[in-house]
Design a protein around this motif. Structure first.
Motif, short mmCIF file in Angstrom:
data_model
loop_
_atom_site.label_atom_id
_atom_site.label_comp_id
_atom_site.label_asym_id
_atom_site.label_seq_id
_atom_site.Cartn_x
_atom_site.Cartn_y
_atom_site.Cartn_z
N ILE A 31 0.83 -1.40 -0.13
CA ILE A 31 0.05 -0.04 -0.35
C ILE A 31 0.90 1.22 0.00
O ILE A 31 1.83 1.47 0.72
N HIS A 43 1.76 7.52 1.26
CA HIS A 43 0.14 8.30 2.43
C HIS A 43 -1.64 7.96 1.87
O HIS A 43 -2.30 8.07 2.73
N THR A 44 -1.51 6.77 1.07
CA THR A 44 -2.56 5.86 1.24
C THR A 44 -2.65 5.13 2.34
O THR A 44 -4.29 4.62 3.89
N THR A 45 -1.93 4.53 2.63
CA THR A 45 -1.29 3.72 3.83
C THR A 45 -1.76 4.91 5.59
O THR A 45 -2.45 4.63 6.30
N ALA A 96 -3.54 7.75 5.37
CA ALA A 96 -5.55 7.61 5.41
C ALA A 96 -6.08 6.65 5.58
O ALA A 96 -7.34 6.86 6.81
N VAL A 97 -5.64 5.24 5.55
CA VAL A 97 -6.03 3.97 6.04
C VAL A 97 -5.99 4.53 7.88
O VAL A 97 -7.02 3.65 8.13
N TYR A 112 -7.46 14.50 4.00
CA TYR A 112 -7.32 12.92 3.04
C TYR A 112 -8.01 12.73 1.91
O TYR A 112 -7.75 12.18 1.26
N TYR A 113 -9.58 12.66 2.24
CA TYR A 113 -11.09 12.44 1.87
C TYR A 113 -10.74 13.36 0.62
O TYR A 113 -11.57 13.46 -0.11
N ILE A 121 -7.57 10.88 -1.70
CA ILE A 121 -6.42 9.25 -1.68
C ILE A 121 -7.12 8.89 -0.98
O ILE A 121 -6.23 7.09 -0.97
N VAL A 122 -7.93 8.51 -0.05
CA VAL A 122 -8.57 7.34 0.62
C VAL A 122 -8.98 6.57 -0.42
O VAL A 122 -9.55 6.23 -1.40
N ASN A 123 -8.96 5.59 -0.23
CA ASN A 123 -9.13 3.79 -1.48
C ASN A 123 -10.29 3.42 -0.04
O ASN A 123 -9.81 2.44 0.80
#
Length: 255
Positions: free
Chosen positions: A46, A49-51, A53-54, A197-198, A202-204
């Motif tokens: 992952i 930055h996605t990490t 955000a999660v 982040y949303y 960036i959020v997955n």
């Protein structure tokens, strides 16, 4: 929606759920969810930055489930600590902004310095962990330290809850109370950071949902375990957890 559901029910989804579960248990007990969550997410590929955000979404949801339980049981007063929650949420937004602007290496340097500083506090102040502290012995809190920790939490995260627990314990708060206040601040800083982040896209959700479900389950398991944690264990485990966090961050710096 069908695509997301299929993704959540795969082996990868189960792995993400398990990561969230273990991270939340460690996070509730010792304030070090990031030690499990972030390296594990990076390990399965992952992006950084996605990490982050999660991490904010999952930790925020698990903290919300705890805070709601604390409020219902009368352990926490939102009115009493609202100003701290507001400050922490603003700190989370600032942290997320810095994470976007700064490189991963600089963020790791900031994390390393912060963790070493907090580790030294733990080593020099192990006598503040007292199991039978009374409410009248609790020292006044200021908002600056939670604000600074929330900035770090919003932008990176590993060890931020542990820093908050350390701060409350140093102010002579009972360990369980320190955990409750830390979960409240984690909810606030994670909410502020996640919203940032949303809105930056960036959020997955395929990753965030299974990790978050695991985090919620793990947070309740952690709370069930807390009453059985003895003071001497805390005095031994907190410095060890700090050392592991520092080693993890330093290893990222020298790669």
């Amino acid at each position: 929606m069908e695509i997301l559901l299929h993704e959540w029910l795969t082996v990868k989804g189960v792995i993400l759920f398990t990561i969230g579960l273990l991270a939340a248990i460690i996070g509730v007990l010792f304030g070090a969810a990031g030690f499990i969550l972030m390296p594990s997410l990076l390990l399965v590929g992952i992006p950084i930055h996605t990490t982050v955000a999660v991490n904010k979404f999952a930790t925020g949801l698990s903290a919300l489930s705890n805070v709601v339980s604390f409020v219902i049981k009368g352990h926490l007063s939102v009115k009493k600590y609202f100003s701290f929650m507001f400050v922490a949420s603003i700190g989370g937004v600032f942290g997320a902004l810095f994470a976007i602007l700064l490189s991963e290496q600089i963020m790791n340097i900031v994390a390393c310095i912060s963790l070493i500083f907090a580790f030294l506090i733990v080593l020099c102040s192990n006598k503040w962990i007292v199991k039978d502290v009374k409410e009248t012995e609790e020292q006044p809190l200021n908002k600056l330290i939670p604000f600074v920790i929330s900035i770090y939490d919003g932008g990176f995260g590993p060890g931020s809850a542990l820093m908050n627990i350390t701060y409350f314990l140093k102010k002579q708060y009972h360990y369980l109370k320190a955990v409750e206040l830390t979960r409240m601040l984690s909810l606030s800083s994670c909410t502020g950071a996640f919203l940032f982040y949303y809105f930056t896209g960036i959020v997955n959700w395929g990753i965030a949902i299974p990790v978050s479900l695991g985090s919620i389950a793990g947070s309740f398991l952690g709370l069930k375990i807390i009453p059985y944690i003895q003071t001497k264990w805390i005095q031994i485990i907190l410095p060890i957890v700090f050392l592991f966090l520092i080693v993890q961050v330093v290893s990222d710096l020298i790669k």
